[in-house]
Write a protein that holds these residues in place. Structure first.
Motif, PDB file in Angstrom:
ATOM      1  N   PRO A 199       0.833  -1.203   0.000  1.00 47.28           N
ATOM      2  CA  PRO A 199       0.000   0.000   0.000  1.00 47.28           C
ATOM      3  C   PRO A 199       0.871   1.257   0.000  1.00 47.28           C
ATOM      4  CG  PRO A 199      -0.829  -1.589   1.585  1.00 47.28           C
ATOM      5  CD  PRO A 199       0.501  -2.107   1.123  1.00 47.28           C
ATOM      6  N   ALA A 200       0.446   2.256  -0.761  1.00 45.10           N
ATOM      7  CA  ALA A 200       1.233   3.481  -0.867  1.00 45.10           C
ATOM      8  C   ALA A 200       1.239   4.260   0.444  1.00 45.10           C
ATOM      9  CB  ALA A 200       0.676   4.355  -1.980  1.00 45.10           C
ATOM     10  N   ARG A 201       2.383   4.889   0.732  1.00 46.84           N
ATOM     11  CA  ARG A 201       2.493   5.823   1.846  1.00 46.84           C
ATOM     12  C   ARG A 201       3.478   6.903   1.411  1.00 46.84           C
ATOM     13  NH1 ARG A 201       4.927   2.887   7.014  1.00 46.84           N
ATOM     14  NH2 ARG A 201       6.184   4.789   7.214  1.00 46.84           N
TER      15      ARG A 201
ATOM     16  N   LYS B 107      -4.788  -7.353  -3.925  1.00 41.97           N
ATOM     17  CA  LYS B 107      -5.633  -6.206  -4.236  1.00 41.97           C
ATOM     18  C   LYS B 107      -6.154  -6.293  -5.677  1.00 41.97           C
ATOM     19  CE  LYS B 107      -5.709  -1.152  -4.089  1.00 41.97           C
ATOM     20  NZ  LYS B 107      -4.918   0.087  -3.901  1.00 41.97           N
TER      21      LYS B 107
ATOM     22  N   GLU C 105      -8.407  -1.153  -7.927  1.00 43.82           N
ATOM     23  CA  GLU C 105      -7.242  -0.271  -7.944  1.00 43.82           C
ATOM     24  C   GLU C 105      -5.947  -1.035  -7.686  1.00 43.82           C
ATOM     25  OE1 GLU C 105      -8.043   3.017  -5.302  1.00 43.82           O
ATOM     26  OE2 GLU C 105      -9.253   4.026  -6.836  1.00 43.82           O
TER      27      GLU C 105
ATOM     28  N   ALA D 244      -3.852   2.205  -8.404  1.00 42.67           N
ATOM     29  CA  ALA D 244      -3.772   3.369  -7.519  1.00 42.67           C
ATOM     30  C   ALA D 244      -3.490   2.941  -6.091  1.00 42.67           C
ATOM     31  CB  ALA D 244      -5.077   4.172  -7.568  1.00 42.67           C
ATOM     32  N   GLN D 245      -2.880   3.847  -5.335  1.00 48.85           N
ATOM     33  CA  GLN D 245      -2.619   3.649  -3.910  1.00 48.85           C
ATOM     34  C   GLN D 245      -1.812   2.380  -3.639  1.00 48.85           C
ATOM     35  OE1 GLN D 245      -3.267   6.048  -1.565  1.00 48.85           O
ATOM     36  NE2 GLN D 245      -3.769   7.175  -3.438  1.00 48.85           N
TER      37      GLN D 245
ATOM     38  N   THR E 145       2.482   0.841  -4.364  1.00 48.07           N
ATOM     39  CA  THR E 145       3.812   1.175  -4.848  1.00 48.07           C
ATOM     40  C   THR E 145       4.692  -0.060  -4.895  1.00 48.07           C
ATOM     41  OG1 THR E 145       5.744   2.628  -4.577  1.00 48.07           O
ATOM     42  CG2 THR E 145       4.734   1.764  -2.563  1.00 48.07           C
TER      43      THR E 145
END
Length: 224
Positions: free
Chosen positions: A103-105, A146, A149, A200-201, A203
């Motif tokens: 998950p993106a941060r 996931k 997205e 999306a969201q 990385t």
């Protein structure tokens, strides 16, 4: 179907490393360390170059036979089911090139973007592993399951994988453009689900690292 082979089965014996370092892609030295049992040819980056004839033979081996062989040599986490596929009737195998997504941060996005700029990488980091692929590879990605997205490829990146590998992918994630990807020549893939949403969201955090998909994980030590 006895001869439907998940590319992950071949991949599971071919690739792994350690993610406990700063750069996204592991170094040649790290690859050599984690694959010290491999005595054959290697790619310039140190990745084992499994002979093409073994990959062709793997396609004709049943899942049960591969699983039994690996289990008998202590490799007990080498199968994961529950996939969707572009062409379930067409088995394929290849040398695994792995990628790990999280998950993106903000802090990670900033650091990884800076690394990509320093290495003159282009486009989103979901395309970086594709640029590392060779003919005969299978792109194996941990997308933490996931789907919405979490679509690691659409038709453009699907065509990129096909052009680089002539094989396909295994994604613990989703894909877009399912029908378009089915029409790409020399291409197959396993994935968790289809969704029209854009990636999306998420990385990229590692290339050629050990990854776990369900109850299977990749290890570079190839049993004799």
């Amino acid at each position: 179907m006895r001869k439907v082979i998940l590319a992950a089965l071949a991949a599971c014996t071919l690739l792994g490393a350690s993610t406990a370092f700063a750069q996204v892609k592991q170094t040649k030295e790290q690859m050599m360390f984690y694959t010290s049992d491999w005595k054959g040819d290697r790619f310039p980056d140190g990745r084992p170059k499994i002979p093409d004839n073994l990959l062709k033979r793997a396609v004709d081996v049943s899942i049960e036979d591969v699983w039994d062989y690996l289990r008998g040599r202590g490799y007990r986490s080498q199968f994961e089911g529950g996939w969707q596929a572009l062409h379930i009737e067409k088995p394929f195998a290849g040398r695994a090139l792995t990628a790990q997504y999280m998950p993106a941060r903000p802090d990670m996005l900033k650091a990884i973007a800076a690394e990509g700029k320093a290495e003159e990488r282009v486009s989103g980091n979901n395309s970086w592993p594709i640029n590392e692929l060779q003919i005969g590879d299978v792109y194996v990605a941990d997308g933490f399951g996931k789907i919405i997205e979490g679509t690691l490829i659409g038709s453009n990146l699907g065509n990129g994988i096909a052009a680089h590998t002539h094989t396909g992918f295994v994604f613990d994630a989703g894909i877009r453009d399912q029908e378009e990807n089915r029409e790409i020549p020399n291409f197959n893939g396993f994935y968790r689900g289809y969704d029209p949403s854009a990636w999306a969201q998420m990385t990229l955090t590692a290339i050629n690292s050990p990854i776990r998909i369900g109850r299977a994980w990749n290890d570079l030590k190839v049993p004799a």
